[in-house]
Design an enzyme around this catalytic site. Structure first.
Site, PDB file in Angstrom:
ATOM      1  N   ARG A   1      33.551  39.212  44.235  1.00 37.94           N
ATOM      2  CA  ARG A   1      33.042  38.001  43.587  1.00 37.94           C
ATOM      3  C   ARG A   1      31.545  38.147  43.373  1.00 37.94           C
ATOM      4  O   ARG A   1      30.836  38.692  44.211  1.00 37.94           O
ATOM      5  CB  ARG A   1      33.346  36.779  44.446  1.00 37.94           C
TER       6      ARG A   1
ATOM      7  N   LYS B   1      40.618  23.311  51.192  1.00 39.77           N
ATOM      8  CA  LYS B   1      41.232  22.848  49.956  1.00 39.77           C
ATOM      9  C   LYS B   1      42.519  22.055  50.191  1.00 39.77           C
ATOM     10  O   LYS B   1      43.225  21.727  49.241  1.00 39.77           O
ATOM     11  CB  LYS B   1      41.454  24.039  49.019  1.00 39.77           C
TER      12      LYS B   1
ATOM     13  N   PRO C   1      37.311  24.872  42.623  1.00 42.67           N
ATOM     14  CA  PRO C   1      36.570  23.793  43.278  1.00 42.67           C
ATOM     15  C   PRO C   1      36.110  24.214  44.669  1.00 42.67           C
ATOM     16  O   PRO C   1      36.799  24.973  45.347  1.00 42.67           O
ATOM     17  CB  PRO C   1      37.595  22.660  43.363  1.00 42.67           C
ATOM     18  N   GLU C   2      34.933  23.768  45.064  1.00 40.54           N
ATOM     19  CA  GLU C   2      34.438  23.998  46.426  1.00 40.54           C
ATOM     20  C   GLU C   2      34.533  22.685  47.192  1.00 40.54           C
ATOM     21  O   GLU C   2      34.960  21.669  46.650  1.00 40.54           O
ATOM     22  CB  GLU C   2      33.012  24.557  46.357  1.00 40.54           C
TER      23      GLU C   2
ATOM     24  N   ASN D   1      31.518  29.987  45.985  1.00 45.53           N
ATOM     25  CA  ASN D   1      30.560  30.953  45.461  1.00 45.53           C
ATOM     26  C   ASN D   1      29.182  30.364  45.153  1.00 45.53           C
ATOM     27  O   ASN D   1      28.156  30.979  45.421  1.00 45.53           O
ATOM     28  CB  ASN D   1      31.155  31.593  44.207  1.00 45.53           C
TER      29      ASN D   1
ATOM     30  N   ARG E   1      44.250  28.222  61.043  1.00 41.12           N
ATOM     31  CA  ARG E   1      43.268  29.286  60.863  1.00 41.12           C
ATOM     32  C   ARG E   1      42.005  28.825  60.152  1.00 41.12           C
ATOM     33  O   ARG E   1      41.079  29.609  59.958  1.00 41.12           O
ATOM     34  CB  ARG E   1      43.907  30.477  60.122  1.00 41.12           C
TER      35      ARG E   1
ATOM     36  N   GLN F   1      46.512  24.477  45.753  1.00 41.97           N
ATOM     37  CA  GLN F   1      46.437  25.836  45.195  1.00 41.97           C
ATOM     38  C   GLN F   1      45.581  25.784  43.931  1.00 41.97           C
ATOM     39  O   GLN F   1      44.558  25.131  43.916  1.00 41.97           O
ATOM     40  CB  GLN F   1      47.838  26.393  44.928  1.00 41.97           C
TER      41      GLN F   1
END
Ligand code: ZN
Length: 277
Positions: free
Chosen positions: A263, A53, A2-3, A169, A125, A70
Site C-alpha cells: 500500500r 470495521k 473507509p477508516e 492509509n 483478534r 466487508q
C-alpha cells in the site's frame, strides 16, 4: 476503503435512529439467525459500537448483533417501514416506531451475547477501537512496548487492526509525520518521549478526522491554506497523504512515497528522518 472515523460516522447514523427505542420488528436474511428474533423483539437498543470495521448493535438485555460490511455492505436509515430503492441484497432490518435501519450486502452477521463477544473470531483478534472503546495514551504506549508489537515497523503496525482498530492509509501517513517518525522505525527504537508523542497523535488525529469528517491538518493551518486559495483534495485536507512531490506544510521538503506492504506509504523526509540504528 473507509477508516475508523468513517465507520464511526456510519454507526452514529444507525445509533441516532435506534438507540433508546424499542425494536418492533426484525428481519434476518440468514435463516440461522431467525431464532434470535424472540430474544430481541420489544427490546430497546442501548448503543451502537464499532470494533474496527465491524458494528455492534447492542440491546438492553445484553444481546448484540455483530455485522461486518466487508467491501460492499451499507446501512440505510429511513422513516419506519419505508423501503429503500436499491438493487442490493437486504441482509438485516431493524424497525422501531419512528425509523427503520436496513443493512444491505453485508455477508457477515451474527447474534451474540455480550459476555461471549471475545469468543468471536474477528473480535478476538482486534485491538481496542479508537472511537468506541477510546483507549488512552497509556494503553497505547503499553501496546507499543509489548513483545507482540515492539519489533514491528510502524508502517505495518499502524495498519494492523490487532494493534489498534480504526487506522487506515491516510491516518497512518499523517500520524507518522506529526509524530516525526520514519515509517521503518520500530517502537523498540523509540525514546519514551517519542512513544508518547506517537500515542498522542494516534488518538488526536483519529478524533479530529471524526469531528471534521476527514480534515486532518490542524485548524490554523487549514485556515491559512484556504486563505491562499487551496482546494480541499489537493492541499488543505492532508499534509502528507497523496501529496508526493509537493511541499510539506511544516518543513517545505518534498513529500516522498514508497510501497510499504503493498500500500502506498507517504512520508516527509524532512520531518521523518530514518531511524539511526
Ligand atoms: Zn516536513
Amino acid at each position: 476503503m473507509p477508516e475508523g472515523p468513517e465507520i464511526r460516522l456510519a454507526a452514529d447514523a444507525v445509533a441516532d435512529a435506534l438507540v433508546g427505542r424499542e425494536t418492533r420488528d426484525i428481519y434476518f436474511a440468514f435463516k440461522r439467525l431467525r431464532k434470535y428474533r424472540r430474544e430481541l423483539l420489544g427490546q430497546p437498543i442501548s448503543a451502537v459500537e464499532t470494533r474496527g470495521k465491524a458494528i455492534l448493535t447492542c440491546f438492553d438485555n445484553d444481546w448484540v448483533i455483530y455485522s461486518h460490511n466487508q467491501l460492499y455492505g451499507r446501512w440505510y436509515i429511513t422513516p419506519a417501514g419505508k423501503r429503500v430503492n436499491t438493487g442490493r441484497q437486504l441482509r438485516l432490518a431493524l424497525h422501531n416506531d419512528e425509523y427503520s435501519a436496513w443493512l444491505y450486502s453485508a455477508s457477515e452477521i451474527d447474534v451474540l451475547q455480550r459476555q461471549n463477544l471475545q469468543q468471536h473470531a474477528f473480535l478476538a483478534r482486534i485491538g481496542p477501537d479508537l472511537l468506541s472503546e477510546r483507549p488512552g495514551v497509556e494503553c497505547i504506549i503499553e501496546r507499543l512496548r509489548s513483545p507482540e508489537f515492539r519489533n514491528r515497523q510502524l508502517a505495518g503496525l499502524l495498519l494492523d487492526q490487532g494493534f489498534v482498530a480504526g487506522l487506515g492509509n491516510y491516518l497512518r501517513a499523517e500520524i507518522l509525520t506529526l509524530a516525526k517518525l520514519h515509517p521503518s522505525t520500530k517502537p523498540r527504537d523509540c525514546s519514551a518521549r517519542e512513544l508518547r508523542r506517537l500515542a498522542r497523535q494516534i488518538i488526536d488525529l483519529t478524533e479530529r478526522s471524526y469531528r471534521t469528517r476527514g480534515i486532518i491538518n490542524p485548524p490554523g493551518l487549514v485556515k491559512r491554506l484556504k486563505a491562499e486559495g487551496k482546494t480541499r483534495r489537493e492541499q488543505y485536507r492532508f499534509n502528507t497523504y497523496g501529496r508526493e512531490g509537493q511541499a510539506c506544510h511544516y518543513c517545505g521538503s518534498a513529500i516522498a512515497q514508497n510501497n510499504a506492504g503493498g500500500r502506498k506509504m507517504y512520508f516527509c523526509p524532512g520531518c521523518q528522518p530514518p531511524p539511526k540504528t
